[in-house]
Structure formats: C-alpha cells, structure tokens
Design an enzyme around this catalytic site. Sequence first.
Site, mmCIF file in Angstrom:
data_model
loop_
_atom_site.group_PDB
_atom_site.id
_atom_site.type_symbol
_atom_site.label_atom_id
_atom_site.label_comp_id
_atom_site.label_asym_id
_atom_site.label_seq_id
_atom_site.Cartn_x
_atom_site.Cartn_y
_atom_site.Cartn_z
ATOM 1 C CB CYS A 1 43.466 53.783 110.241
ATOM 2 S SG CYS A 1 42.899 53.153 111.845
ATOM 3 C CB CYS B 1 44.371 55.456 113.487
ATOM 4 S SG CYS B 1 45.161 53.838 113.452
#
Length: 495
Positions: free
Chosen positions: A57, A54
């Site tokens: 993230c 991600c």
Amino acid sequence: MKSLLYLMVIALLGSAFGDEIPTEDNVLVLTKPLFDDIIGKTDYILVEFYAPWCGHCKSLAPEYAKAATKLAEEDSPIKLAKVDATQEQDLAESYKVRGYPTLIFFKKGNPIDYTGGRQADDIVAWLKKKTGPPAVNVASAEQAKELIAANPVIVFGFFPDQATEKAVTFLNTAGLVDDQVFAIVNDEKVIEELEANAEDVVLYKNFEDPSIKFDGSEFNEDALKNWVFVQSMPTIVEFSHETASKIFGGQIKYHLLLFLSKKSGDFEKYLDNLKPVAKNYREKIMTVAIDTDEDDHQRILEFFGMKKDEVPSARLIALEQDMAKYKPATNELSANAIEEFVQSFFAGTLKQHLLTEDLPEDWSAKPVKVLVATNFDEVVFDPTKKVLVEFYAPWCGHCKQLVPIYDKLGEHFEKDDDVVIAKIDATANELEHTKITSFPTIKLYTKDNQVRDYNGERTLDAMTKFVETDGEAAEAVPSVSEEDEADETAPRDEL
C-alpha cells in the site's frame, strides 16, 4: 493545481453531506457514513482498500496520488478514493477484502475488480479504457504527437476504413487490453503525415525503440494482444512491486531470472551484453533482473534455494509447469552461456532443478522423523510402514502452532513399528512427484501405496484416529473460520 471542474465536483459532493469530503493528494478519503452516497452519486470511481502498515500500500500511494492528480488536471469525471480497511472493517468485509491493497472500480455503482498495473500511467490507462471507447479517434497529426508524448506506451492503428477485418480486430484487441492506450487514425492525410501506411499498427514508447510496427504473420486478437504485451515491456524488466503484477500476470509464462547486485555493479556489467539474447527470445521468455540487495527480494532467493554467494547467477522458471525451476550448468553470465541455457530449456534437454537439504545425521533420532528430498522416497514408500508427512514452511504461523500437537503425535506412535510420523520443509526440499502450494499440508502414505490428504481438525485425537484407520476415519469438516486460516501460501509477487 486542482482543476476548476474538480474543485466544483468536490464542493458539490461535499455540500450533499454538509461538509467537504476530506482529500489527500486529490484522492477522496472515504468512511462508511459517506461511502454509499459517494458511490451512488459518482459515475466512475476507483476505491483502494488499504492498511496503513501494508508495504504494498505504501508503494502504491504515490502512484495512486499521481493518477488522481492527472485525472483531475484533465477535468476527468473519474475519481479516485481510498478506505482504511483497518478502521472500516465492516465496509471491507462487505466487499470481501482479503488482502491489501484491494482496488475496486465502481461504474455507475456496479463494482468491478481492478486488474490493471500499479503505476500512475497504468491506472489512468485502465480507467480510461473502462469508461471510454476502446481506442481514441485521432483527427490530426498534432493530436497524434501529443498523445505519443503523453503516454509511455501507445498503440496506433491506421485504418481509413474501420469496417475492414483488420480494423475490427484492432478495435476488439483494444477493448481486451486494459493497461495500454490505443488510438485509431482514419484520415489518409494524417496517416501520410505520420509516415504510416493504411492498415499499419505501430506501437510508440518513450524507452528503447521509439516505434515498432507489427509485422506478424497472423493478424488476430491473440497475436496482437501478445505483441502489445511483449513490446510494451523493457527488453529486460527490473523486478519490483510495480512490475510484479505484469511479470506474473502477463502472457509470457517462461521467465529468465537474472540475480544481480546493484551495489556490486552487476547491472552495469551484465545487462547491456545480455539484451540481444533477451530481445531474441522475448516473445517466448521474459528476462527479469532482480536486485538481490533489496531486503524485499530475499524470499525470491529462498524460493530458489540460493545463497548470497551464488550471486550473480541465472535461473529459469516455468509458471505453467507448477513453477518448475531450472538451473544452468555454471553461474557464468556471458551472452553465449545464457543463450545456451535458454536453448537447452526449449530443446527439452534440461532437467528440472529440485531443491534439497543435506540429510541431518540425527534425522531419525526424535519421534518425528526429518525428511529431505534425498531420503523421502525411501522412507515414505516403504511397503512395511504407513507414513504421515507434514509438509511445512519455516515462516508459516499455522505450522508453528501445529508443532506441539505433531510432536505428541510422534510420541504416541514412537513404539509402533509400522507407523512413521515425519515432516519435511517443503520450501527447501522439492519432489518431482508431489507439488505443495499451501502450508501445512498433511498426507498419509499407506502400505498399499495409497495417498490420503488430511483435512480434519488439527487435534491429537483426530490425527491419531486418521493414522490408525489408514485415513478412512470420518474427518471433522473445518468451520468457515478454520478453513480461512487453514493454509498459508506465498504470494507470487513476493516469491
């Protein structure tokens, strides 16, 4: 360096399970076997559910680590942890994790959704607000100066009597604003040393104007909350993963977007000249600079139907008007041109800018007709025909899966003179009377001007029956898993 108390806590927690809990940059790394015990034994812990692939993230990771380190160095009882949701799927499912990163704060075991920012200082401020008093009590000028130096933004209230109406309003507002640190001073000598007056509210920051005194005509929670939000942001905010949540989640619902190329020197060329205009309107409209050289920002250009050769230019968006877009008469970015653009918007003289593609010459050549904004009303509202329209997005996976079925549907009705099967790219064509927020959206327009949404199974038989019965056929109700996969929407922070 890790603080002694932090190391002791880690050792104590680790001893409870026979092994030290793994950590990365002061962030606890949790797995299902440890999770419940750690949550139960730690009064305050923020947990990030992430996916290794991600992008958001990855952007959060260094800020999250900075926040954990800062709290550790302060000997704070607040801990930060993370869970790889792709490895701990059962754990993620139990907390209804649907996107990454998802942050959940556990206060004495009770989960609370994290609503703060994604920068280290924002994370720390939010956590301290959730675990301590709404405002720090300041006992000396030295303590005040240390707090001002340690926080990018901090709001001071100078109240010798904390029982007054203004003091109560200040403390109530401090409790409502999770992402900023508030402090209160009641010692008159300290107030004098800080060159303030009784019942002053002053915001200190480490950028632009170092201190700003609240001078609003109304002193209430809403007014103070809005003032803190406006003054804690730069006059022109640069769009990024870190600032997106504040831009879209803040109190200001009108945004002036400046599309600029850093590589071409646009930031240096235009921003200083535009700051006075942005400052003049900052309580009504947030000015945001978007670097169009960033690959992550290309979706924003697409959302506005812009080409790279239109940069530099400006657009205005009204979040509370279904994301309505407005375009200036020219791409000129002088202070006068931008001020005129903003004034025209607030005067109500600007027409909404609706995207449209050019009408293809062969738009009606295939069984599924191609619509754009300019021919939509003529085709769809023809009283001699019923028209089924799929509103799609080119990037939508569910739309791509529907293509072969929808093409067969078009072939099925091709020789039926009173039925039209059509599609429109809703990301490139906008309609004043119809707003689409998820894809695919399918609507049937009947001969008697009724509009019926299709929510049934995406099969040829089900959709055929829906058209043949003017949308009155019983529709199959999707199962839970089908509903979860039914629509795709573009996240706001990626628009």
